[in-house]
Design a protein around this motif. Structure first.
Motif, short mmCIF file in Angstrom:
data_model
loop_
_atom_site.label_atom_id
_atom_site.label_comp_id
_atom_site.label_asym_id
_atom_site.label_seq_id
_atom_site.Cartn_x
_atom_site.Cartn_y
_atom_site.Cartn_z
N ASP A 21 44.38 46.44 41.60
CA ASP A 21 43.37 47.17 42.20
C ASP A 21 43.62 48.73 42.69
OD1 ASP A 21 45.12 46.65 43.97
OD2 ASP A 21 43.93 45.69 45.58
N HIS A 46 48.95 43.20 42.09
CA HIS A 46 48.79 41.96 42.67
C HIS A 46 48.36 40.99 41.50
CE1 HIS A 46 47.54 43.36 46.65
NE2 HIS A 46 46.93 44.41 45.84
N ARG A 106 40.79 34.46 40.65
CA ARG A 106 40.39 35.96 40.94
C ARG A 106 39.06 36.21 40.46
NH1 ARG A 106 42.94 40.03 43.74
NH2 ARG A 106 45.04 39.57 44.55
N ARG A 109 36.43 34.29 41.68
CA ARG A 109 36.03 34.74 42.96
C ARG A 109 35.10 35.91 43.21
NH1 ARG A 109 40.01 37.97 45.96
NH2 ARG A 109 39.55 37.92 48.20
N GLY A 139 39.66 42.12 42.35
CA GLY A 139 39.59 41.80 43.58
C GLY A 139 38.53 42.46 44.33
N ARG A 140 38.83 42.17 45.75
CA ARG A 140 37.63 42.84 46.81
C ARG A 140 37.59 44.51 46.57
NH1 ARG A 140 39.36 41.21 52.59
NH2 ARG A 140 41.19 40.96 51.45
N PRO A 141 38.74 45.19 46.38
CA PRO A 141 38.28 46.64 46.17
C PRO A 141 37.35 47.07 45.04
CG PRO A 141 40.71 46.01 46.65
CD PRO A 141 40.05 44.81 46.42
N ASP A 157 34.87 51.62 52.94
CA ASP A 157 35.08 51.25 54.21
C ASP A 157 33.80 50.51 54.62
OD1 ASP A 157 37.40 52.05 54.50
OD2 ASP A 157 37.23 53.68 55.48
N PHE A 160 33.70 46.92 52.99
CA PHE A 160 34.60 46.02 53.64
C PHE A 160 33.91 45.68 54.88
CE2 PHE A 160 37.41 46.88 50.20
CZ PHE A 160 38.30 45.74 50.11
N LYS A 165 35.27 42.21 54.39
CA LYS A 165 36.57 41.99 55.14
C LYS A 165 36.51 40.42 55.60
CE LYS A 165 37.36 44.02 59.25
NZ LYS A 165 37.38 44.92 60.27
N LYS A 174 40.91 33.59 48.90
CA LYS A 174 41.64 33.67 47.54
C LYS A 174 42.71 32.75 47.57
CE LYS A 174 43.84 37.62 48.20
NZ LYS A 174 44.60 38.71 48.24
N HIS A 251 47.43 52.79 46.01
CA HIS A 251 46.53 52.08 45.29
C HIS A 251 45.76 53.39 44.38
CE1 HIS A 251 47.29 48.62 47.36
NE2 HIS A 251 46.25 47.91 46.83
N LYS A 255 41.78 55.35 48.20
CA LYS A 255 41.67 55.94 49.47
C LYS A 255 41.48 57.42 49.69
CE LYS A 255 42.04 51.84 51.71
NZ LYS A 255 42.93 50.95 52.81
P1 AMP Z 1 41.89 41.08 47.53
O1 AMP Z 1 43.54 40.71 46.87
O2 AMP Z 1 40.77 40.73 46.60
O3 AMP Z 1 41.73 40.10 48.80
O4 AMP Z 1 41.76 42.37 48.16
C1 AMP Z 1 42.77 42.75 49.01
C2 AMP Z 1 42.97 44.33 48.80
O5 AMP Z 1 41.77 44.95 49.31
C3 AMP Z 1 44.12 44.93 49.66
O6 AMP Z 1 45.33 44.96 48.70
C4 AMP Z 1 43.80 46.53 49.60
O7 AMP Z 1 44.16 46.88 48.61
C5 AMP Z 1 42.19 46.08 49.80
N1 AMP Z 1 41.60 46.28 51.10
C6 AMP Z 1 41.80 45.26 52.41
N2 AMP Z 1 41.21 45.62 53.26
C7 AMP Z 1 40.52 46.51 53.04
C8 AMP Z 1 39.72 47.26 53.92
N3 AMP Z 1 39.22 47.23 54.86
N4 AMP Z 1 39.44 48.69 53.40
C9 AMP Z 1 39.93 48.93 51.96
N5 AMP Z 1 40.54 48.35 51.27
C10 AMP Z 1 41.07 47.19 51.74
#
Ligand code: AMP
Ligand code: FE
Ligand code: FE
Ligand code: ZN
Length: 289
Positions: A21, A46, A106, A109, A139-141, A157, A160, A165, A174, A251, A255
């Protein structure tokens, strides 16, 4: 050992690329490391080691020492713990086959998170997330970036906070490997196992058991560790005879500003890691009694 030689040499041992990510390619990461005048870096994407070969080549050309690594998503007694592996043999078949299972989860997901968003009338398409992520370890990012790109959220932000979140409506847990299995997996690939950013999880009670299972080190220095937290984990490292690591957890541009080089450890820690890794390798090569 005379560490005086290395007083002006530093390493950032926690970095991500676009193989997970992060936003930098391995080559961009190496050039940023050169800009920061780092003597050594480790790539810790990751659940993947795919970026390591390219990062190693790029670092070699820039005369930066490169350490192959990964950040494994693990758990112990229901605490999420990230385990960093350093000096990994990136061709190790057991390691590759285990992490490919995590990558498959992943990917699944992503479909699940998008389905939840769609149920909330947020019209994101999974193919747009995969096109943007363009890696095996999404992933989530990536979902957050796709939401922003599609104009469905104003910022990462916001994505999330509203959706991604933990316990928000589109959050999907995960798959996690047992931390004890992660340590074993890293060791059998000739690597060192290090507990990542313990200050983020605050689950110190798991440390003795992880040490018992062969944990080699602890990440005392991290972007999200205050000085007091770093000092706390330095004491723990001392108490359990653990190696000390640290890094920015950069990352890339995700950010707004890259963190590479903002947290770095004196090179003497790299030297200690190298000595321990060499011991593990030679004991793995020794014939069994
Ligand atoms: P995942 O591995 O898919 O669960 O995503 C986790 C990743 O999301 C972390 O390594 C961070 O890079 C990023 N992350 C987690 N929480 C936040 C947040 N509140 N805002 C921005 N990035 C986040
Ligand atoms: Fe990340
Ligand atoms: Fe982490
Ligand atoms: Zn990380």
């Amino acid at each position: 050992m005379d560490f005086g030689l290395w007083t002006d040499m530093f390493a950032d041992l926690h970095l991500h690329t676009n193989f997970s990510d992060g936003t930098y390619t391995p080559e961009e990461l190496a050039s940023q490391a050169a800009r920061q005048q780092l003597a050594a870096i480790a790539l810790t994407d990751h659940d993947t080691v795919e970026g390591c070969e390219r990062a190693a080549n790029a670092c070699k050309a820039l005369e930066i020492e490169f350490i192959s690594g990964a950040e494994l998503t693990a758990e112990h007694n229901e605490n999420e713990i990230h385990i960093l592996g350093y000096f990994l043999d990136t061709q190790n078949q057991t390691l590759l086959s285990e992490i490919s299972k995590f990558q498959a989860v992943r990917q699944k997901r992503i479909y699940e998170m998008v389905a939840r968003l769609n149920e909330l009338n947020v019209p994101l398409r999974s193919e747009d997330v995969f096109a943007l992520a363009n890696c095996r370890s999404p992933g989530r990012p990536h979902v957050a970036r796709a939401l922003v790109k599609a104009g469905l959220c104003g910022s990462l932000d916001e994505a999330f906070e509203r959706f991604l979140k933990k316990h928000r409506p589109a959050w999907v847990p995960k798959a996690k490997i047992s931390a004890l299995v992660a340590i074993e997996l890293i060791h059998q690939a000739n690597g060192l196992a290090v507990m990542a950013h313990p200050g983020l999880n605050r689950s110190d009670e798991v440390i003795p058991e992880l040490v018992e299972s062969g944990l080699d080190g602890i990440e005392c220095f991290h972007t999200k560790h205050s000085t007091a937290i770093s000092e706390h984990y330095l004491e723990i490292a001392d108490k359990f005879n653990l190696l000390v690591t640290g890094g920015s957890d950069c990352h890339g541009m995700s950010k707004g500003k890259p963190l590479i080089g903002t947290v770095k450890v004196p090179y003497q820690h790299v030297q200690k890691l190298k000595s321990r890794a060499a011991e593990i390798k030679s004991s793995a090569a020794a014939p069994r009694a």
